[in-house]
Design a protein around this motif. Sequence first.
Motif, PDB file in Angstrom:
ATOM      1  N   THR A 284      -8.240  -7.870   0.335  1.00 54.49           N
ATOM      2  CA  THR A 284      -6.860  -8.269   0.576  1.00 54.49           C
ATOM      3  C   THR A 284      -6.699  -9.754   0.317  1.00 54.49           C
ATOM      4  O   THR A 284      -7.492 -10.566   0.812  1.00 54.49           O
TER       5      THR A 284
ATOM      6  N   ALA B 164      -2.801  -3.174  -7.336  1.00 51.79           N
ATOM      7  CA  ALA B 164      -2.328  -4.023  -6.252  1.00 51.79           C
ATOM      8  C   ALA B 164      -1.270  -3.289  -5.445  1.00 51.79           C
ATOM      9  O   ALA B 164      -0.434  -2.556  -6.001  1.00 51.79           O
ATOM     10  N   GLN B 165      -1.296  -3.497  -4.146  1.00 51.14           N
ATOM     11  CA  GLN B 165      -0.316  -2.889  -3.258  1.00 51.14           C
ATOM     12  C   GLN B 165      -0.023  -3.849  -2.114  1.00 51.14           C
ATOM     13  O   GLN B 165      -0.950  -4.364  -1.483  1.00 51.14           O
ATOM     14  N   GLN B 166       1.259  -4.098  -1.864  1.00 52.35           N
ATOM     15  CA  GLN B 166       1.607  -4.965  -0.744  1.00 52.35           C
ATOM     16  C   GLN B 166       1.369  -4.216   0.571  1.00 52.35           C
ATOM     17  O   GLN B 166       1.736  -3.060   0.724  1.00 52.35           O
TER      18      GLN B 166
ATOM     19  N   ASP C  44       0.979  -0.461  -7.265  1.00 51.87           N
ATOM     20  CA  ASP C  44       1.205  -0.810  -8.669  1.00 51.87           C
ATOM     21  C   ASP C  44      -0.076  -0.457  -9.411  1.00 51.87           C
ATOM     22  O   ASP C  44      -1.092  -1.137  -9.286  1.00 51.87           O
TER      23      ASP C  44
ATOM     24  N   VAL D 246       6.062 -11.390  -7.188  1.00 57.71           N
ATOM     25  CA  VAL D 246       5.979 -11.586  -5.746  1.00 57.71           C
ATOM     26  C   VAL D 246       7.220 -12.359  -5.316  1.00 57.71           C
ATOM     27  O   VAL D 246       7.399 -13.524  -5.685  1.00 57.71           O
TER      28      VAL D 246
ATOM     29  N   LEU E 125       2.075  -9.334 -11.430  1.00 47.85           N
ATOM     30  CA  LEU E 125       2.822  -8.651 -10.386  1.00 47.85           C
ATOM     31  C   LEU E 125       3.823  -9.625  -9.781  1.00 47.85           C
ATOM     32  O   LEU E 125       3.439 -10.688  -9.282  1.00 47.85           O
TER      33      LEU E 125
ATOM     34  N   LEU F 114       2.364 -13.073   3.059  1.00 44.12           N
ATOM     35  CA  LEU F 114       2.316 -11.908   2.171  1.00 44.12           C
ATOM     36  C   LEU F 114       0.862 -11.475   1.989  1.00 44.12           C
ATOM     37  O   LEU F 114      -0.028 -12.318   1.837  1.00 44.12           O
ATOM     38  N   SER F 115       0.640 -10.174   1.991  1.00 39.54           N
ATOM     39  CA  SER F 115      -0.709  -9.635   1.823  1.00 39.54           C
ATOM     40  C   SER F 115      -0.689  -8.567   0.737  1.00 39.54           C
ATOM     41  O   SER F 115       0.200  -7.701   0.721  1.00 39.54           O
ATOM     42  N   TYR F 116      -1.697  -8.608  -0.142  1.00 45.00           N
ATOM     43  CA  TYR F 116      -1.809  -7.627  -1.222  1.00 45.00           C
ATOM     44  C   TYR F 116      -3.227  -7.063  -1.240  1.00 45.00           C
ATOM     45  O   TYR F 116      -4.207  -7.817  -1.285  1.00 45.00           O
ATOM     46  N   ARG F 117      -3.305  -5.732  -1.192  1.00 41.11           N
ATOM     47  CA  ARG F 117      -4.581  -5.035  -1.294  1.00 41.11           C
ATOM     48  C   ARG F 117      -4.927  -4.873  -2.766  1.00 41.11           C
ATOM     49  O   ARG F 117      -4.147  -4.310  -3.549  1.00 41.11           O
ATOM     50  N   ILE F 118      -6.098  -5.335  -3.150  1.00 38.34           N
ATOM     51  CA  ILE F 118      -6.530  -5.311  -4.546  1.00 38.34           C
ATOM     52  C   ILE F 118      -7.719  -4.361  -4.668  1.00 38.34           C
ATOM     53  O   ILE F 118      -8.675  -4.457  -3.890  1.00 38.34           O
TER      54      ILE F 118
END
Length: 536
Positions: A471, A494-496, A508, A519, A517, A527-531
């Motif tokens: 993340t 990637a997913q928020q 995504d 933002v 992406l 903000l947090s994005y799972r990669i």
Amino acid sequence: GTIEGFFDRLAERRDDLPVWQGEMYMQGHRGVQTTQAELKRRFRAVERALQVREAAACVLGQPTDAATDHAWRRIVFAQFHDYIPGSSVPEVYEEHLPELAQLVEAVERDTADAFANGSDENAAEPGWFNPLPVPQAEWLDGRRVSLSPLSVTAESALEEAPAAPVRVTEDGGRVTLANGRAAFVLDAEGRLEAITRDGVDVALREPAGELYTFPDHPANYDAWDVDRATLANGRRVDSAVNRRIDNPDGPIPQVVYSRAVGRSSRAEVRYELRPGETVLRIQIDLDWQDPQTLLKWAAPTNYTGRMARFGAPYGSTLRPQHVGPLENDAMFEVPGSRWAAVADDTERDGLMLVTEAKYGFGCRDGLLHLSLIRSPRYTGHRGEGGGNASANVADRCSDLGPHTAHFAVGVYSADAPRAEQPAALADTLFTPPVRVTATPGDAGLRGLEGGDSLVPAWAKPVFDTEPGGWTLRLHETLGRRGAAHLKFAAGCHAQQVDLKGDPLAPLDASPSEADGLRVDFAPYQILSYRITRRGD
């Protein structure tokens, strides 16, 4: 009753009650961000070591282990009242300062082991690990090189980041450090007479870099408080100065001033400008022997905007810098998480301070100041009220002895590129790359474009839903809205998510490498994005 019961009853009337927007400011305990300076430094060192360790896990695609979990639990324990404020009895620090140092060593050793165990021994080679989710330009092995975010780069593959050399010139008692982008002029007493970046001068009212001592005798709680009257009784340090220039013909020259401070202390102030950098690094080595005394570094400017800005763990906070309502006057000493800036109301022109592990600041009428050290009587001293008795106190004072403070000063502009934003510099200046022997690679992050007040702050490994997933945590630092684009390597998804990791937006499946992406961010938003990386 109970807290839960109170809020249950309150909920029944919530629609009839006014809503307070903003901060409920506590008018007290303004000294806790400075007391026990060595504790603050070591605590920050553990934070930084964990930041590096978790970044290594993201790059290696491996989970962290029990050593990381133990270190996290111990620094959370260190946030206990009165541990981290510095207001405990001395036995607490005699026991836990060594523990914090041991935690740093253990986490750094764990990071090295992770690279050794997680690399292909046939492909591993000496290189450098950038643990930050932002690019770095660093001086390594005698040359300035660029490092991609969250990556291991082999020494043989390092790319040069050319920059003009630093030049030192002397004119009478003045010394100028300049590197083509920034220039800093020091007078005969070691004060900053001029600060320039890209042709823009800081509007100094008087030379910056004065040291001031203050007799520090709080009315109520020594370790907790700095009183308003304390700051009205400052005395400028005007002792004789000895100057020398170290490494004058080398790539990173340093100008050093040493002098007596206070009644019994000494300070050595070291100024350093590096090629390509726009801030002046300052190191102050103190032999601090003045009980019940506060020491500050001050920068008087002509920036008289209504507010000054101070760093927070995520974001920043504004504080009035002019006396007015009583609530304004109460904010004379401000907690800030490693940076502060004073500017005109537009915030396009100002001065910033960025620190490694200092958290006490203040600003009045353009005068920005940094608390370096204070030496109050320990909690439990004779004559103190309350029940915090300690057999090991008498009238002993904390913080006496050797200390080192690292910080930097430079031109501030809210419109500056991300790499020159104070929140980004608070990491890049004091979290250097790590030398490793490992397989070159990265976590898949290629960078962030646009929205310069949005700063990537932390990379956290996540393995509960996706092996090798991680993340990225970002935070908006200046109270602005905007949009930016996260760039990833091919194959990244990637997913928020929210702070707990629950999805906030659809996955995504493949952000465009060209466009990235998008933002969208709001003031002070986290903000947090799972990669994740997949073979498809």
